[in-house]
Design an enzyme around this catalytic site. Structure first.
Site, mmCIF file in Angstrom:
data_model
loop_
_atom_site.group_PDB
_atom_site.id
_atom_site.type_symbol
_atom_site.label_atom_id
_atom_site.label_comp_id
_atom_site.label_asym_id
_atom_site.label_seq_id
_atom_site.Cartn_x
_atom_site.Cartn_y
_atom_site.Cartn_z
ATOM 1 N N ASP A 37 0.822 -1.213 0.000
ATOM 2 C CA ASP A 37 0.000 0.000 0.000
ATOM 3 C C ASP A 37 0.856 1.264 0.000
ATOM 4 O O ASP A 37 0.407 2.330 0.413
ATOM 5 C CB ASP A 37 -0.973 -0.003 1.189
ATOM 6 N N HIS A 239 22.322 6.306 -19.741
ATOM 7 C CA HIS A 239 21.308 6.558 -18.705
ATOM 8 C C HIS A 239 21.731 5.919 -17.383
ATOM 9 O O HIS A 239 20.915 5.325 -16.679
ATOM 10 C CB HIS A 239 19.943 6.043 -19.152
ATOM 11 N N ASP A 256 24.029 14.608 -14.959
ATOM 12 C CA ASP A 256 22.868 14.961 -15.783
ATOM 13 C C ASP A 256 21.689 14.989 -14.828
ATOM 14 O O ASP A 256 21.209 13.933 -14.395
ATOM 15 C CB ASP A 256 22.684 13.903 -16.884
ATOM 16 N N ASP A 267 16.737 20.303 -17.673
ATOM 17 C CA ASP A 267 17.530 19.115 -18.032
ATOM 18 C C ASP A 267 18.942 19.609 -18.351
ATOM 19 O O ASP A 267 19.164 20.182 -19.412
ATOM 20 C CB ASP A 267 16.863 18.452 -19.254
ATOM 21 N N HIS A 346 23.999 9.332 -29.818
ATOM 22 C CA HIS A 346 22.630 9.828 -29.601
ATOM 23 C C HIS A 346 22.393 11.127 -30.355
ATOM 24 O O HIS A 346 23.313 11.716 -30.906
ATOM 25 C CB HIS A 346 22.344 9.992 -28.106
ATOM 26 N N HIS A 350 16.057 17.394 -27.710
ATOM 27 C CA HIS A 350 14.642 17.030 -27.724
ATOM 28 C C HIS A 350 13.849 18.222 -27.223
ATOM 29 O O HIS A 350 14.389 19.119 -26.571
ATOM 30 C CB HIS A 350 14.417 15.799 -26.835
ATOM 31 N N HIS A 357 11.268 14.897 -21.962
ATOM 32 C CA HIS A 357 11.226 14.658 -23.407
ATOM 33 C C HIS A 357 9.813 15.049 -23.812
ATOM 34 O O HIS A 357 8.884 14.243 -23.734
ATOM 35 C CB HIS A 357 11.522 13.189 -23.731
ATOM 36 N N GLU A 380 22.554 18.910 -26.474
ATOM 37 C CA GLU A 380 23.331 18.024 -25.605
ATOM 38 C C GLU A 380 24.242 17.050 -26.344
ATOM 39 O O GLU A 380 24.086 15.830 -26.225
ATOM 40 C CB GLU A 380 22.396 17.241 -24.689
ATOM 41 N N TYR A 384 31.739 9.754 -26.075
ATOM 42 C CA TYR A 384 31.905 8.642 -25.131
ATOM 43 C C TYR A 384 32.849 7.638 -25.776
ATOM 44 O O TYR A 384 32.546 7.101 -26.842
ATOM 45 C CB TYR A 384 30.559 7.974 -24.837
ATOM 46 N N ARG A 402 29.364 14.901 -21.729
ATOM 47 C CA ARG A 402 28.180 15.496 -22.361
ATOM 48 C C ARG A 402 28.007 16.889 -21.774
ATOM 49 O O ARG A 402 28.295 17.106 -20.581
ATOM 50 C CB ARG A 402 26.932 14.636 -22.118
ATOM 51 N N GLU A 404 24.972 19.801 -21.719
ATOM 52 C CA GLU A 404 23.559 19.949 -22.086
ATOM 53 C C GLU A 404 22.969 21.226 -21.493
ATOM 54 O O GLU A 404 23.081 21.472 -20.292
ATOM 55 C CB GLU A 404 22.767 18.738 -21.569
HETATM 56 N N1 GLY Z 1 18.276 13.588 -18.956
HETATM 57 C C1 GLY Z 1 17.763 12.904 -20.064
HETATM 58 C C2 GLY Z 1 18.207 13.504 -21.329
HETATM 59 O O1 GLY Z 1 19.186 14.210 -21.340
HETATM 60 O O2 GLY Z 1 17.577 13.401 -22.338
HETATM 61 MN MN MN Z 2 19.844 15.275 -19.602
HETATM 62 MN MN MN Z 3 18.109 15.846 -22.422
#
Ligand code: GLY
Ligand code: MN
Ligand code: MN
Length: 434
Positions: A37, A239, A256, A267, A346, A350, A357, A380, A384, A402, A404
């Site tokens: 619960d 991730h 991140d 983000d 990647h 976005h 997202h 971003e 890597y 990265r 971003e």
């Molecule tokens: N934090 C998720 C992304 O950068 O898309």
């Molecule tokens: Mn991110």
């Molecule tokens: Mn992002």
């Protein structure tokens, strides 16, 4: 804060888009159980929030356009002192009308008796289909009730996926939404700055995460997604959220972490040298990533295709990796073969808004969408080098970087909402060394 008049404007605009003979039905997010619960922290459905600002589960919004301004009806939980002693206060239908600008509100227990009649004779019904089993079942129940009504009710002729209209609206952020996104960005930027102070050699990634969470909650925000706090080669896992390893002097630390304020997300990613000094190889890769990010941000302007930022970042990264001899055969050949995808696997960004997202089509008429004022994107790029990639000399391996930011398109170019968090080499080293 989003004013009640703005929620009302959104509902009116959606009803205008749907047409006077339509009906639209949107459900609140259900409460989700973690186990037994114990529930997960409640987060309202973004579409439902966008149209109501109403913060509770077990609620359904019905928009009934008409000749005038149409009718807006909310079904929600009734007040219940005994339950409220356990789960907290409820708004209740009486207060929902005044507080949330509804034309009418009813107990959600009565929805099966009331809503089918409201759908009677409407030409089109806009809903989300196939998202929540319970809502799908409810919808079919309402249609059955309608058909079984005395004399046979007229069931809507068309069932239309609501997202196409609603998500088009959500794509363009209003001044009030941008103000909230600036706040979410500032909180995440300050949180990351505070977290870096916890990133001493020997500290665990979760200690850095704890500093992030403390700074966000101290301002009433929550994380907009599980933070990635990745030391060394962990940053090559895109991730990564284990956040359990210890940091070593000389490693990079990729953080991140976004904050969510009144349901609006930020983000941000930055990559810091643990101990305060980039190695020669780390710095070389960092500078390529940073140049790629600046080049991409230049492409976030009204009239540019959504894909232009990614294309610009890719060109810089491919050129940089060729110069460092991590890619062979020249930039043109590497681009053509896609060899760079080993190191930059990647996309560059976005939409961001109520969802990290965020919703909205990326292509229109099979072409990349052109950016317009009010749209907000992340930028971003990353590099890597997998720790087990024997195709490159060992000194490069296990580095993940990265950078971003969240960037809003405006009439003059763009606004980097996350600009308060430095990213140039000197400043990054100074903050990490402090
Ligand atoms: N934090 C998720 C992304 O950068 O898309
Ligand atoms: Mn991110
Ligand atoms: Mn992002």
């Amino acid at each position: 804060m989003i004013a009640p008049s703005e929620f009302a404007r959104r509902r009116l605009e959606l009803m205008r888009m749907a047409g006077p003979d339509a009906a639209l039905v949107v459900a609140a997010a259900p409460r989700r159980m973690r186990n037994a619960d114990a529930a997960w922290p409640y987060r309202q459905d973004s579409d439902f929030h966008y149209l109501t600002g109403f913060p509770e589960p077990d609620a359904v919004l019905a928009l009934l356009p008409g000749r005038g301004k149409g009718e807006v009806v909310l079904f929600c939980r009734e007040r219940d002192p005994e339950r409220e002693r356990i789960d907290g206060a409820r708004v209740g239908p009486e207060h929902a009308v005044a507080r949330y600008g509804m034309d009418d509100a009813f107990p959600v227990e009565d929805i099966d008796d009331i809503l089918p009649g409201m759908l009677e004779g409407r030409a089109r019904l806009y809903c989300h289909f196939g998202r929540e089993n319970e809502f799908d079942a409810q919808l079919l129940r309402w249609l059955r009730r309608l058909r079984a009504a005395r004399g046979g009710g007229v069931v809507p002729r068309e069932f239309v996926a609501l997202g196409h209209l609603l998500h088009e609206l959500r794509l363009y952020k209003s001044p009030a939404e941008l103000a909230l996104m600036r706040r979410a960005a500032k909180i995440a930027a300050d949180a990351q700055r505070a977290a870096v102070q916890a990133a001493r050699p020997g500290a665990a990634e979760y200690e850095v995460e704890a500093a992030l969470l403390h700074a966000m909650r101290a301002h009433g925000a929550v994380p907009s997604y599980p933070p990635t706090v990745a030391g060394g080669a962990n940053a090559c896992v895109l991730h990564y959220t284990d956040n359990r390893a210890r940091l070593a002097r000389g490693d990079l630390l990729l953080i991140d972490a976004g904050a969510e304020m009144e349901c609006y997300a930020s983000d941000i990613t930055r990559t810091w040298p643990v101990g305060g000094k980039f190695s020669r190889e780390q710095r070389a890769l960092y500078e390529v990533t940073l140049e790629a990010q600046y080049a991409a941000i230049e492409e976030v302007r009204a009239g540019c295709p959504f894909t232009a930022a990614h294309d610009a970042a890719t060109r810089v990264i491919v050129r940089g990796l060729c110069a460092l001899k991590l890619l062979s055969g020249g930039a043109r050949a590497a681009l053509k073969s896609g060899d760079h995808l080993r190191f930059f696997p990647h996309k560059t960004g976005h939409w961001i808004g109520l969802d990290v997202h965020d919703v909205g089509d990326y292509r229109v008429d099979d072409e990349p969408r052109l950016l317009e004022p009010g749209m907000v994107v992340t930028v971003e790029p990353g590099i890597y080098i997998p720790p087990d990639d024997v195709s490159v000399p060992s000194k490069w391996r296990g580095v993940g970087i990265r950078i971003e930011d969240d960037v809003a398109v405006d009439a003059h170019g763009n606004e980097v909402l996350t600009a308060t968090l430095p990213k140039d080499v000197g400043e990054v080293e100074a903050i990490a060394a402090a």
